[in-house]
Each structure stands twice: as structure tokens, then as C-alpha cells.
Motif scaffolding. Structure first.
Motif, mmCIF file in Angstrom:
data_model
loop_
_atom_site.group_PDB
_atom_site.id
_atom_site.type_symbol
_atom_site.label_atom_id
_atom_site.label_comp_id
_atom_site.label_asym_id
_atom_site.label_seq_id
_atom_site.Cartn_x
_atom_site.Cartn_y
_atom_site.Cartn_z
ATOM 1 N N LEU A 1 -40.549 23.179 26.935
ATOM 2 C CA LEU A 1 -41.023 23.394 25.572
ATOM 3 C C LEU A 1 -40.713 24.808 25.102
ATOM 4 O O LEU A 1 -40.560 25.043 23.914
ATOM 5 N N ASN A 2 -40.625 25.765 26.017
ATOM 6 C CA ASN A 2 -40.234 27.141 25.712
ATOM 7 C C ASN A 2 -39.005 27.483 26.544
ATOM 8 O O ASN A 2 -39.128 28.081 27.620
ATOM 9 N N PRO A 3 -37.820 27.116 26.066
ATOM 10 C CA PRO A 3 -36.614 27.358 26.857
ATOM 11 C C PRO A 3 -36.361 28.858 27.040
ATOM 12 O O PRO A 3 -36.730 29.658 26.182
ATOM 13 N N PRO A 4 -35.729 29.254 28.151
ATOM 14 C CA PRO A 4 -35.466 30.671 28.405
ATOM 15 C C PRO A 4 -34.391 31.212 27.460
ATOM 16 O O PRO A 4 -33.562 30.458 26.952
ATOM 17 N N LEU A 5 -34.419 32.516 27.250
ATOM 18 C CA LEU A 5 -33.414 33.172 26.414
ATOM 19 C C LEU A 5 -32.231 33.538 27.301
ATOM 20 O O LEU A 5 -32.323 34.417 28.149
ATOM 21 N N LYS A 6 -31.152 32.804 27.129
ATOM 22 C CA LYS A 6 -29.922 33.066 27.873
ATOM 23 C C LYS A 6 -28.754 32.606 27.014
ATOM 24 O O LYS A 6 -28.960 31.957 25.990
ATOM 25 N N PRO A 7 -27.524 32.949 27.377
ATOM 26 C CA PRO A 7 -26.381 32.622 26.504
ATOM 27 C C PRO A 7 -26.312 31.164 26.059
ATOM 28 O O PRO A 7 -25.944 30.888 24.921
#
Length: 166
Positions: free
Chosen positions: A101-107
Motif C-alpha cells: 500500500l506504501n511502495p518504496p521510493l526507488k527508480p
């Protein structure tokens, strides 16, 4: 009845049900673990995972068959001795970051995180352009009449005055 009393009654009528309500969990009784510590961990993990069918609910809140399967899988992994992070990593490995539900910040998720900001900026630009055009249209002076149009208008006005004076 007086007005303040009616307002108070309306506020109470709206807030009390909201305060007394609790979220509806879709966990079936046959899924619940007898170990309360593991069950609490399973519930915490289930709140972080997205139902891939409903897409806007956690698997803890969804009645979809896939959500049920994921809830069972979470509990199986916990019973097997996995940590919370190992369970989440296992599910993400199978379904991708979208299951969070809160995806990580990555490319790979930059577009996902940037899209609301970009859409808000585009909306502001559209609103500004709309009001600028509206202001320009309201402030614009009407075009002057050509010589022929002015002559024709004068003739019509003279005719109207003559007809009105009779």
C-alpha cells in the motif's frame, strides 16, 4: 425547538456512530491463528498489503478470494517462523512492489510517486490559463465598425427616430 439544540443534536447524530464504528475486517474465523501474538503480527502485515483485485483496500479489509489466499499465506509464513519483513519480502517477490500500500521510493516507482504532483501542476496550469483567457476576453475592447457598417447604423438610427417622432 431552538436552533443551537438542533445543531447539537445533528453533530451528535453524526459523530457518535463514527466514534463507535470500527473497521470491518474480512478475515474469516477459519483463518485466525490461535496464537494471539502471531495473529496480531498477521493483522499488522495484512494492513500493509494491497488487495490486487480491489486495489484500494488492504488484504485485511477485502473479501476477494485472492486477498483471502494472501492472508492465509501471510499466516503460513509466520507460523513457519519468518519475521514480518521476511513475509513482506516473500509476497513482494511474488507480486511486485504494487502489492504494498506504501511502495518504496526507488527508480522503478518514481512515476508512481511523481504522478500526483505532476497532475496537480498540470491542473494549476489549466486553471491559470482558463482565468487568464477569461480575463483577456472580458478586458478586450470591441472592434470598431467599418465605415460601411457605421453608415448603415446611422441610417437605421435615423429611421428609428423618424418613426418614433410620428
Amino acid at each position: 425547538m431552538n436552533r443551537p439544540f438542533l445543531i447539537l443534536l445533528g453533530v451528535i447524530g453524526v459523530t457518535v456512530p463514527l466514534l463507535l464504528s470500527s473497521p470491518a475486517h474480512a478475515v474469516n474465523p477459519d483463518e485466525i491463528l490461535s496464537n494471539t501474538v502471531l495473529e496480531e503480527r498477521a493483522r499488522d502485515i495484512s494492513q500493509e498489503l494491497r488487495c490486487l483485485v480491489c486495489q484500494n483496500q488492504s488484504i485485511d479489509d477485502s473479501d476477494a478470494d485472492l486477498a483471502r489466499d494472501l492472508r492465509v499465506l501471510v499466516r503460513e509464513r509466520l507460523v513457519a517462523g519468518d519475521t514480518d519483513q521476511q513475509v513482506i519480502d516473500y509476497i513482494v517477490a511474488r507480486y511486485g512492489d504494487y502489492v504494498l500500500l506504501n511502495p518504496p521510493l526507488k527508480p522503478e516507482t518514481y512515476v508512481l510517486w511523481a504522478s500526483p504532483i505532476v497532475l496537480a501542476i498540470l491542473a494549476l496550469i489549466a486553471v491559470a490559463a482558463f482565468y487568464r483567457r477569461k480575463q483577456r476576453e472580458s478586458g478586450a475592447k470591441p472592434d470598431k465598425l467599418s465605415k460601411d457598417e457605421q453608415t448603415r447604423l446611422n441610417e437605421i438610427l435615423e429611421t428609428a427616430q423618424k418613426d418614433g417622432s410620428k
